[in-house]
Design a protein around this motif. Structure first.
Motif, short mmCIF file in Angstrom:
data_model
loop_
_atom_site.label_atom_id
_atom_site.label_comp_id
_atom_site.label_asym_id
_atom_site.label_seq_id
_atom_site.Cartn_x
_atom_site.Cartn_y
_atom_site.Cartn_z
N PRO A 1 0.80 -1.22 0.00
CA PRO A 1 0.00 0.00 0.00
C PRO A 1 0.83 1.28 0.00
O PRO A 1 0.43 2.28 -0.59
N LEU A 2 1.99 1.25 0.67
CA LEU A 2 2.85 2.43 0.66
C LEU A 2 3.35 2.73 -0.76
O LEU A 2 3.33 3.88 -1.21
N ALA A 3 3.77 1.69 -1.48
CA ALA A 3 4.21 1.87 -2.86
C ALA A 3 3.05 2.31 -3.74
O ALA A 3 3.22 3.14 -4.65
N GLY A 4 1.87 1.75 -3.48
CA GLY A 4 0.69 2.15 -4.25
C GLY A 4 0.36 3.62 -4.03
O GLY A 4 0.00 4.33 -4.98
N PHE A 5 0.50 4.08 -2.80
CA PHE A 5 0.21 5.49 -2.51
C PHE A 5 1.21 6.41 -3.20
O PHE A 5 0.83 7.44 -3.77
N CYS A 6 2.48 6.04 -3.17
CA CYS A 6 3.51 6.84 -3.85
C CYS A 6 3.24 6.89 -5.36
O CYS A 6 3.33 7.95 -5.99
N THR A 7 2.93 5.74 -5.95
CA THR A 7 2.64 5.67 -7.38
C THR A 7 1.43 6.53 -7.72
O THR A 7 1.42 7.24 -8.74
N ALA A 8 0.41 6.48 -6.87
CA ALA A 8 -0.80 7.26 -7.11
C ALA A 8 -0.51 8.76 -7.07
O ALA A 8 -1.06 9.53 -7.87
N LEU A 9 0.36 9.19 -6.16
CA LEU A 9 0.71 10.62 -6.09
C LEU A 9 1.42 11.07 -7.35
O LEU A 9 1.13 12.15 -7.89
N VAL A 10 2.35 10.25 -7.84
CA VAL A 10 3.12 10.63 -9.03
C VAL A 10 2.25 10.59 -10.29
O VAL A 10 2.34 11.47 -11.15
N ARG A 11 1.40 9.59 -10.40
CA ARG A 11 0.56 9.42 -11.59
C ARG A 11 -0.77 10.15 -11.47
O ARG A 11 -1.60 10.10 -12.38
N ARG A 12 -0.99 10.81 -10.35
CA ARG A 12 -2.22 11.56 -10.10
C ARG A 12 -3.44 10.65 -10.29
O ARG A 12 -4.35 10.94 -11.06
N ALA A 13 -3.42 9.56 -9.55
CA ALA A 13 -4.49 8.57 -9.60
C ALA A 13 -5.20 8.55 -8.26
O ALA A 13 -4.80 7.79 -7.36
N PRO A 14 -6.23 9.37 -8.07
CA PRO A 14 -6.86 9.47 -6.75
C PRO A 14 -7.51 8.17 -6.28
O PRO A 14 -7.53 7.89 -5.08
N ARG A 15 -8.01 7.36 -7.20
CA ARG A 15 -8.65 6.10 -6.78
C ARG A 15 -7.62 5.13 -6.20
O ARG A 15 -7.88 4.46 -5.20
#
Length: 316
Positions: free
Chosen positions: A153-167
């Motif tokens: 989940p930590l990696a997913g959150f970082c990826t979401a911030l960079v890719r601007r993926a709020p879901r």
């Protein structure tokens, strides 16, 4: 090298073939007209160097192959081909430095999904760590770190911030918060049970505990280690060197801090519980900051590499 398998609508196959042929780093192109049945279309196969994979995937998505057909990508463990070697030489940059953003998003999406298995692993890891803090046993602490699945989940959150993926960000945050909340609540109950059967003792928690007292004494070294581990973990995901994740898991005091907070809370040692909670939050913050910055740097460096390659004159 990567193996690309496509199902393309017949009216888009020519455009797909032209895209593959124009992409440096591709080899072994094959087209099987009319072979696909569900969805109906042509099958297109090719191999592509990892460092050219992201550019090719972007092009295929711009042709909407993911919507009207299928895109599948597999890693090739062994490829004995001079043409493949030539393709890797032609591709820009180094494969180890390349980031396949679609693959990273897909992987972190799966790892950051709140599931029974995820909750079970993080709960078991926290209970193992609880035994470790009471016994002052560093081996149990390391084992709990290795079992804990919280880096997903930590990696997913970082990826979401960079890719601007709020879901993806919300999914990762829910998995992280819910997982730790359930694990800590279960560990409080586990601590009560172990105390009732005379296996846990409050005196053990209040002892000096030279091997594990760092868990409830956060300092700058905790943050520095979390940052370094966040960088290493992110690099291991983006470069497909997953073996490094084990080292990352046993470097950061997340699960042990949650366990110590739960055990201390069960005995009313609220000061120690708060110190462990600070340790947990400090480590989570360090990993998220480091992981996000690492992905941003990788994204910028790779974009610069692609720009330099695009400016190079082609063969006369």
């Amino acid at each position: 090298m990567l193996h690309l398998r496509l199902i393309t609508p017949a009216d888009r196959t020519d455009a797909v073939v032209r895209l593959i042929e124009a992409t440096p780093g591709t080899a072994h192109l094959a087209v099987v007209p009319g072979a696909a049945r569900n969805p109906a279309g042509d099958i297109v196969l090719c191999d592509v160097a990892r460092e050219a994979g992201d550019e090719l995937l972007d092009g295929l998505r711009s042709l909407e192959i993911d919507r009207h057909g299928s895109i599948a990508l597999d890693s090739i463990d062994l490829s004995l081909s001079r043409r493949a070697d030539k393709a890797e030489d032609e591709a820009p940059g180094e494969g180890a430095d390349a980031v396949l953003w679609e693959q990273l998003t897909d992987a972190t999406h799966e790892e950051s999904t709140l599931s029974v298995t995820y909750v079970a692993f993080i709960t078991l890891a926290t209970m193992i760590a609880a035994c470790g803090v009471v016994l002052d046993n560093a081996i149990l602490i390391v084992g709990a770190m290795a079992v804990g699945p919280e880096f997903g989940p930590l990696a997913g959150f970082c990826t979401a911030l960079v890719r601007r993926a709020p879901r993806l960000a919300l999914r990762s945050l829910i998995a992280l918060v819910t997982g730790f909340a359930v694990a800590m609540a279960a560990t409080v109950a586990f601590s009560f049970f172990m105390d009732a059967v005379d296996l846990f003792h409050e005196s053990a928690l209040e002892a000096k505990r030279p091997n594990t007292n760092f868990i409830y004494r956060p300092d700058w070294f905790s943050f520095v280690v979390a940052v370094l581990a966040g960088v290493a973990g992110t690099l291991s995901l983006t470069s497909a060197k997953s073996g490094a994740l084990v080292g990352v898991a046993i470097s950061v005091t997340t699960v042990p801090a949650a366990a110590n907070a739960a055990v201390a809370f069960s005995y009313g040692a609220y000061r120690q519980a708060w110190g462990s909670t600070e340790q947990l939050l400090l480590n989570l913050l360090g990993i998220v900051l480091a992981g996000t910055l690492t992905l941003l740097v990788q994204k910028a460096l790779w974009a610069r590499q692609r720009e330099r390659t695009a400016r190079k004159p082609g063969p006369a």
